[in-house]
Design a protein around this motif. Structure first.
Motif, PDB file in Angstrom:
ATOM      1  N   VAL A 129       0.843  -1.193   0.000  1.00  0.00           N
ATOM      2  CA  VAL A 129       0.000   0.000   0.000  1.00  0.00           C
ATOM      3  C   VAL A 129       0.884   1.250   0.000  1.00  0.00           C
ATOM      4  N   PRO A 130       0.344   2.409  -0.377  1.00  0.00           N
ATOM      5  CA  PRO A 130       1.161   3.621  -0.482  1.00  0.00           C
ATOM      6  C   PRO A 130       1.593   4.165   0.875  1.00  0.00           C
ATOM      7  N   THR A 131       2.682   4.914   0.849  1.00  0.00           N
ATOM      8  CA  THR A 131       3.058   5.756   1.984  1.00  0.00           C
ATOM      9  C   THR A 131       2.266   7.067   1.887  1.00  0.00           C
ATOM     10  N   PRO A 132       2.254   7.886   2.941  1.00  0.00           N
ATOM     11  CA  PRO A 132       1.489   9.139   2.877  1.00  0.00           C
ATOM     12  C   PRO A 132       1.919  10.079   1.750  1.00  0.00           C
ATOM     13  N   GLY A 133       3.240  10.176   1.483  1.00  0.00           N
ATOM     14  CA  GLY A 133       3.692  10.966   0.335  1.00  0.00           C
ATOM     15  C   GLY A 133       3.213  12.403   0.378  1.00  0.00           C
ATOM     16  N   VAL A 134       2.353  12.753  -0.591  1.00  0.00           N
ATOM     17  CA  VAL A 134       1.727  14.078  -0.591  1.00  0.00           C
ATOM     18  C   VAL A 134       0.206  13.933  -0.543  1.00  0.00           C
ATOM     19  N   HIS A 135      -0.244  12.864   0.096  1.00  0.00           N
ATOM     20  CA  HIS A 135      -1.684  12.669   0.330  1.00  0.00           C
ATOM     21  C   HIS A 135      -2.237  13.943   0.979  1.00  0.00           C
ATOM     22  N   ALA A 136      -3.383  14.389   0.516  1.00  0.00           N
ATOM     23  CA  ALA A 136      -3.947  15.653   1.004  1.00  0.00           C
ATOM     24  C   ALA A 136      -4.127  15.655   2.513  1.00  0.00           C
ATOM     25  N   ARG A 137      -4.516  14.525   3.076  1.00  0.00           N
ATOM     26  CA  ARG A 137      -4.739  14.480   4.529  1.00  0.00           C
ATOM     27  C   ARG A 137      -3.421  14.593   5.282  1.00  0.00           C
ATOM     28  N   TYR A 138      -2.374  13.990   4.748  1.00  0.00           N
ATOM     29  CA  TYR A 138      -1.064  14.073   5.389  1.00  0.00           C
ATOM     30  C   TYR A 138      -0.518  15.497   5.343  1.00  0.00           C
ATOM     31  N   VAL A 139      -0.587  16.125   4.187  1.00  0.00           N
ATOM     32  CA  VAL A 139      -0.098  17.498   4.050  1.00  0.00           C
ATOM     33  C   VAL A 139      -0.880  18.430   4.958  1.00  0.00           C
ATOM     34  N   SER A 140      -2.190  18.282   4.975  1.00  0.00           N
ATOM     35  CA  SER A 140      -3.017  19.102   5.857  1.00  0.00           C
ATOM     36  C   SER A 140      -2.650  18.876   7.320  1.00  0.00           C
ATOM     37  N   GLY A 141      -2.343  17.619   7.670  1.00  0.00           N
ATOM     38  CA  GLY A 141      -1.963  17.308   9.048  1.00  0.00           C
ATOM     39  C   GLY A 141      -0.660  17.954   9.454  1.00  0.00           C
ATOM     40  N   LEU A 142       0.313  18.021   8.525  1.00  0.00           N
ATOM     41  CA  LEU A 142       1.576  18.685   8.841  1.00  0.00           C
ATOM     42  C   LEU A 142       1.359  20.168   9.105  1.00  0.00           C
ATOM     43  N   VAL A 143       0.486  20.780   8.328  1.00  0.00           N
ATOM     44  CA  VAL A 143       0.177  22.190   8.581  1.00  0.00           C
ATOM     45  C   VAL A 143      -0.548  22.337   9.918  1.00  0.00           C
ATOM     46  N   ASP A 144      -1.414  21.397  10.241  1.00  0.00           N
ATOM     47  CA  ASP A 144      -2.071  21.424  11.559  1.00  0.00           C
ATOM     48  C   ASP A 144      -1.045  21.380  12.684  1.00  0.00           C
ATOM     49  N   LEU A 145       0.012  20.569  12.521  1.00  0.00           N
ATOM     50  CA  LEU A 145       1.060  20.481  13.536  1.00  0.00           C
ATOM     51  C   LEU A 145       1.797  21.809  13.680  1.00  0.00           C
ATOM     52  N   VAL A 146       2.015  22.493  12.582  1.00  0.00           N
ATOM     53  CA  VAL A 146       2.626  23.824  12.644  1.00  0.00           C
ATOM     54  C   VAL A 146       1.727  24.785  13.416  1.00  0.00           C
ATOM     55  N   LEU A 147       0.438  24.749  13.126  1.00  0.00           N
ATOM     56  CA  LEU A 147      -0.491  25.669  13.792  1.00  0.00           C
ATOM     57  C   LEU A 147      -0.633  25.351  15.278  1.00  0.00           C
ATOM     58  N   GLU A 148      -0.493  24.075  15.656  1.00  0.00           N
ATOM     59  CA  GLU A 148      -0.463  23.730  17.088  1.00  0.00           C
ATOM     60  C   GLU A 148       0.537  24.586  17.822  1.00  0.00           C
ATOM     61  N   ARG A 149       1.742  24.673  17.246  1.00  0.00           N
ATOM     62  CA  ARG A 149       2.816  25.397  17.917  1.00  0.00           C
ATOM     63  C   ARG A 149       2.693  26.908  17.728  1.00  0.00           C
ATOM     64  N   ARG A 150       2.298  27.322  16.545  1.00  0.00           N
ATOM     65  CA  ARG A 150       2.136  28.761  16.334  1.00  0.00           C
ATOM     66  C   ARG A 150       1.081  29.344  17.264  1.00  0.00           C
ATOM     67  N   ASP A 151      -0.010  28.582  17.456  1.00  0.00           N
ATOM     68  CA  ASP A 151      -1.137  29.088  18.228  1.00  0.00           C
ATOM     69  C   ASP A 151      -1.124  28.643  19.684  1.00  0.00           C
ATOM     70  N   GLY A 152      -0.163  27.769  20.065  1.00  0.00           N
ATOM     71  CA  GLY A 152      -0.110  27.295  21.442  1.00  0.00           C
ATOM     72  C   GLY A 152      -1.321  26.482  21.846  1.00  0.00           C
ATOM     73  N   VAL A 153      -1.753  25.569  20.979  1.00  0.00           N
ATOM     74  CA  VAL A 153      -2.951  24.767  21.255  1.00  0.00           C
ATOM     75  C   VAL A 153      -2.722  23.900  22.493  1.00  0.00           C
ATOM     76  N   PRO A 154      -3.625  23.924  23.465  1.00  0.00           N
ATOM     77  CA  PRO A 154      -3.459  23.070  24.656  1.00  0.00           C
ATOM     78  C   PRO A 154      -3.370  21.594  24.292  1.00  0.00           C
ATOM     79  N   ALA A 155      -2.584  20.860  25.046  1.00  0.00           N
ATOM     80  CA  ALA A 155      -2.388  19.436  24.756  1.00  0.00           C
ATOM     81  C   ALA A 155      -3.704  18.676  24.724  1.00  0.00           C
TER      82      ALA A 155
END
Length: 391
Positions: A328-354
């Motif tokens: 089966v494929p790796t995440p690669g540039v799957h839209a959900r994976y790319v969106s998730g990486l940006v979500d991880l950036v926003l966690e830190r930029r915005d200080g999202v509570p754990a």
């Protein structure tokens, strides 16, 4: 890297410098640092690249050539650099779609563009606060701490340790953006088996193999915070097993499954995590299994360990034993994976509570700042590393 006397994480933003498990205050980052392994882009690059990968270990070129044939079979070109170019572009497009003004800079540990050059580029552009994403989801020396060490080394080599602040997103092994492409892949993989082998009873004649890179057992035992008591496989094995359980619960239809390992190296006398995927395929064939779904759970893209160790060696092993194998494929540039990486950036930029951060296993969300003693390399000991408390 941190100051042993004060316990502060050096080269970190003020929000992370005190070493909290999760940074829950906003940070105004200037840019994203996409940090990856790197790979050769031509036959002449292969041995110099492998020298970089094995630097400090005194391995002669004759032995490196034994590994080089994997790359030479693909023209001396590793897929990983083009995959990172695609991932960088996909992250940039997702940021633009959301109206987020953060440039993405890409640097490698072992080949051009090197981390040190990317850090110079960042400083020259006036950036001062960087948030790193490593293209590796799990906790171990090679998949987390070595990235942190190499960024720290690059800061020292460039003289930018007092100029740039570099934090790192958490290990994302159980973030939905990383896991959901595998859920989709396993579901599709089982359907492919049923289409290729009409009448197969997948519950008794098929098997799912979750594959990841093997590492020395002593390094595995030291992966993650040792006080959490993950056992012999450490956090590395525990994280993979936890994610595999989620994937199977969502898409596995009750099929039996195993976590298997690949790509081991080092002397035969040194224990590494087992079982090897090829050995397990042979065992399954002897037990009457007709088909396997191979899931590259430890990898974010189809780089050399996937293209050679799975798509070449493992598929050949399956064919030799009369077993149909679907990878089966790796995440690669799957839209959900790319969106998730940006979500991880926003966690830190915005200080999202754990408590508000998504995690699909009970192990997460993982730490923003690695705990003391996390992911020691037995042979090398502890070196300075960003985004973690000493040692």
């Amino acid at each position: 890297m941190s100051d042993q006397a004060t316990g502060r994480v050096l080269a970190a933003t003020e929000a992370a410098a005190g070493g909290p498990e999760h940074v829950e205050v906003p940070v105004d980052y200037d840019a994203i640092l996409l940090a990856s392994f790197g790979g050769p882009e031509g036959q002449d690059d292969v041995i110099p690249f492998l020298r970089n990968v094995t630097r400090g270990r005194g391995i002669p070129d004759e032995r490196l050539e034994e590994v080089a044939h994997h790359y030479r079979a693909f023209g001396g070109v590793s897929p990983i650099n083009d995959q990172n170019r695609e991932l960088k572009a996909a992250i940039e497009a997702e940021l633009e779609r959301r109206g987020i003004d953060l440039p993405v800079l890409w640097g490698n540990r072992n080949w051009d563009p090197y981390l040190r050059d990317t850090l110079r580029e960042a400083a020259d552009a006036g950036h001062r606060k960087l948030l790193a994403i490593a293209t590796s989801a799990y906790s171990s020396y090679s998949s987390c701490r070595q990235y942190r060490e190499d960024i720290a080394l690059a800061l020292d080599e460039t003289g930018l340790a007092g100029t740039l602040e570099v934090d790192k997103v958490r290990q994302f092994f159980d973030h939905p953006g990383f896991v959901e492409p595998f859920i989709e892949g396993v579901r599709d993989g089982i359907a492919q088996l049923e289409e290729a082998l009409p009448g197969i009873d997948v519950a008794t004649e098929a098997h799912v193999l979750f594959a990841t890179h093997s590492i020395p057992t002593e390094d595995a035992r030291r992966s993650g915070p040792t006080e959490r008591g993950f056992g012999e496989g450490g956090a590395y094995a525990a994280q993979h097993l936890a994610v595999a359980e989620v994937v199977m619960a969502e898409s596995g239809r009750g099929l039996p499954w195993d976590l298997v390992y690949q790509s081991r190296s080092g002397p035969p006398s040194q224990p590494w995590l087992e079982p090897d995927i090829n050995d397990r395929i042979e065992e399954l064939a002897e037990a009457g299994v007709r088909a396997v779904v191979i899931v590259p759970l430890g990898f974010v893209s189809d780089h050399m360990e996937v293209k050679w160790d799975l798509d070449t060696e493992a598929l050949e092993t399956a064919g030799e034993h009369g077993v149909l194998a679907v990878r089966v494929p790796t995440p690669g540039v799957h839209a959900r994976y790319v969106s998730g990486l940006v979500d991880l950036v926003l966690e830190r930029r915005d200080g999202v509570p754990a408590a508000e951060r998504p995690a699909l296993t009970a192990l997460g969300p993982w730490y923003d700042v690695c705990r003391p003693g996390c992911c020691e390399n037995v042979r090398l000991g502890f070196k300075p590393a960003i985004s973690g408390l000493a040692p």
